[in-house]
Design a protein around this motif. Structure first.
Motif, short mmCIF file in Angstrom:
data_model
loop_
_atom_site.label_atom_id
_atom_site.label_comp_id
_atom_site.label_asym_id
_atom_site.label_seq_id
_atom_site.Cartn_x
_atom_site.Cartn_y
_atom_site.Cartn_z
N ILE A 132 0.97 -1.15 0.01
CA ILE A 132 0.00 0.00 0.04
C ILE A 132 1.19 1.22 -0.09
N ALA A 133 2.13 1.28 0.77
CA ALA A 133 3.00 2.45 0.57
C ALA A 133 3.49 2.66 -0.72
N THR A 134 3.94 1.37 -1.26
CA THR A 134 4.17 1.79 -2.74
C THR A 134 2.89 2.10 -3.74
N ARG A 135 2.03 1.81 -3.45
CA ARG A 135 0.77 2.23 -4.23
C ARG A 135 0.43 3.81 -4.09
N LEU A 136 0.76 4.22 -2.78
CA LEU A 136 0.32 5.48 -2.61
C LEU A 136 1.43 6.40 -3.15
N PHE A 137 2.65 5.96 -2.98
CA PHE A 137 3.94 6.58 -3.50
C PHE A 137 3.85 6.70 -5.00
N VAL A 138 3.32 5.58 -5.81
CA VAL A 138 3.40 5.81 -7.23
C VAL A 138 2.44 6.81 -7.52
N GLU A 139 1.12 6.62 -6.72
CA GLU A 139 0.06 7.74 -7.09
C GLU A 139 0.67 9.07 -6.91
N LYS A 140 1.22 9.52 -6.08
CA LYS A 140 1.86 11.00 -5.96
C LYS A 140 2.94 11.28 -7.01
N VAL A 141 3.68 10.29 -7.26
CA VAL A 141 4.79 10.38 -8.29
C VAL A 141 4.19 10.65 -9.69
N ARG A 142 3.13 9.79 -9.94
CA ARG A 142 2.64 9.97 -11.36
C ARG A 142 1.83 11.11 -11.32
N ALA A 143 1.14 11.74 -10.48
CA ALA A 143 0.40 13.13 -10.25
C ALA A 143 1.24 14.12 -10.52
N SER A 144 2.64 14.04 -10.42
CA SER A 144 3.53 15.20 -10.25
C SER A 144 3.99 15.30 -11.62
N GLY A 145 3.85 14.31 -12.67
CA GLY A 145 4.36 14.51 -14.16
C GLY A 145 5.23 13.39 -14.59
N THR A 146 5.14 13.07 -15.77
CA THR A 146 5.55 11.84 -16.42
C THR A 146 7.19 11.93 -16.54
N ASN A 147 7.90 12.98 -16.18
CA ASN A 147 9.15 13.42 -16.31
C ASN A 147 9.71 13.18 -14.98
N ARG A 148 9.15 12.90 -14.03
CA ARG A 148 9.66 12.62 -12.90
C ARG A 148 10.26 11.12 -12.44
N GLU A 149 11.19 10.97 -12.05
CA GLU A 149 11.84 9.67 -12.06
C GLU A 149 11.99 9.59 -10.65
N ALA A 150 11.62 8.16 -10.06
CA ALA A 150 11.60 7.50 -8.75
C ALA A 150 11.87 6.32 -8.61
N LEU A 187 6.40 -0.54 -14.32
CA LEU A 187 6.49 1.01 -14.25
C LEU A 187 7.62 1.89 -14.66
N ALA A 188 8.66 1.10 -14.99
CA ALA A 188 9.89 1.64 -15.40
C ALA A 188 9.68 2.14 -16.65
N PRO A 189 10.14 3.11 -17.23
CA PRO A 189 11.51 3.84 -16.67
C PRO A 189 11.09 4.87 -15.73
N GLN A 190 9.89 5.36 -15.39
CA GLN A 190 9.82 6.27 -14.50
C GLN A 190 9.81 5.95 -13.13
N ILE A 191 9.33 4.73 -12.68
CA ILE A 191 9.51 4.37 -11.41
C ILE A 191 10.16 2.90 -11.46
N ARG A 192 11.22 2.87 -10.74
CA ARG A 192 11.92 1.42 -10.48
C ARG A 192 11.41 0.75 -9.24
N VAL A 193 10.80 -0.38 -9.44
CA VAL A 193 10.58 -1.02 -7.86
C VAL A 193 11.35 -2.34 -7.98
N SER A 194 12.35 -2.32 -7.14
CA SER A 194 13.10 -3.26 -6.67
C SER A 194 13.25 -4.09 -5.33
N CYS A 195 14.07 -4.99 -5.13
CA CYS A 195 13.88 -5.67 -3.65
C CYS A 195 15.20 -6.25 -3.16
N VAL A 196 15.59 -6.22 -1.94
CA VAL A 196 16.69 -7.05 -1.50
C VAL A 196 16.23 -8.06 -0.72
N ALA A 197 16.96 -9.35 -0.94
CA ALA A 197 16.43 -10.52 -0.09
C ALA A 197 17.92 -11.18 0.47
#
Length: 299
Positions: A132-150, A187-197
């Protein structure tokens, strides 16, 4: 060996990073590293406002300016999750990176040692909060414009690929987090979601339960230093090729991309064996790994 080397890195300097579980032992080392690289921090945890503000004031005093702020939140609570993200985006006017670093142990027999409430709470903290934190974060980033990288980096666990009756609840939530990470690659290249295991990290949480761990794979040569988890997290943030990737970390061996679960398990056991062999050889010649991070104050 890190697989993403020939690329232009995402510059962390001047970026704002939201770290959940921000007052924990793993986050403490990550916080110091990010601040040293010129980032600003919004930390969130369930500990009191006084404790969080005190830690942030230490960071601010050291930097000579405001570089860190604290938001108290119980991430098992949906209202707190939304409040956390909303406030985080207002503290320094934006958030560029989300690190889902919150986690709680869940050791014991799934049927004898847990009830419905403890199962639900653990899944809320270890899985639902990150999703849910990721979903809320992605919503905020997308709302700020397509050129925003996160970027988003979550903390999973190698237990997701090593089924064990004692860590069934914990491992299940962490396996789902890897699936969630890989599914978000689009979601890339605008938003990169990754993980450490990582394998078992040299931390108070693992040390608390290691007396219960009867496994030939758990030994001083395979346990992961906190510094390695931080290094993997930083490299995933910096890499523009990290979308959908989950990274294994075992012992002093660095990081390995998880392309497929079956292949990953083979790589994992090979690395465990190599870590043990190298550790034995080092012990034979008198070489010992020296911890760089003081964990005593978090015990």
């Amino acid at each position: 060996m890190w697989p993403f080397t020939q690329e232009k890195k995402y510059d962390i300097r001047g970026k704002t990073v939201l770290v959940t579980g921000g007052l924990g032992c793993l986050s403490e080392h990550l916080n110091e590293t990010l601040l040293g690289m010129g980032a600003k921090l919004v930390l969130t945890d369930f500990l009191s406002d006084d404790e969080g503000s005190k830690k942030c004031q230490e960071y601010n005093d050291k930097a000579g300016r405001r570089v860190a702020a604290y938001i108290r939140a119980d991430l098992a609570n949906l209202d707190d999750l939304e409040m956390m993200v909303d406030k985080a985006f207002r503290v320094f006017e934006t958030v560029d990176v989300l690190v889902n670093n919150i986690g709680m142990p869940a050791y014991g027999d799934f049927y004898e040692d847990h009830d419905s409430k403890s199962i639900a709470y653990n899944l809320d903290v270890n899985l639902r909060a990150a999703m849910i934190a990721t979903r809320l974060f992605v919503e905020k980033v997308r709302a700020s414009g397509t050129n925003r990288e996160a970027a988003v980096v979550s903390n999973s666990s190698i237990s997701s690929m090593m089924p064990n009756e004692h860590f069934m609840l914990y491992g299940t939530s962490k396996a789902a987090l890897i699936y969630f990470t890989q599914a978000n690659a689009y979601l890339a290249p605008q938003i990169r979601v990754s993980c450490v295991a990582p394998f078992m990290v040299d931390s108070p949480m693992v040390n608390r339960y290691k007396k219960h761990i009867d496994s030939p794979y758990y030994n001083v040569h395979t346990v992961v230093p906190i510094e390695n988890v931080t290094a993997a997290t930083i490299k995933l943030i910096e890499s523009r090729s990290s979308a959908g990737q989950s990274i294994i970390s075992i012992g002093d061996w660095y990081i390995l991309p998880v392309w497929h679960f079956t292949a990953s398990k083979a790589y994992m056991y090979i690395l465990i064996l190599l870590s043990w062999v190298v550790g034995v050889l080092k012990a034979m010649v008198g070489i010992r790994r020296q911890p760089q991070f003081d964990k005593e104050k978090y015990r």
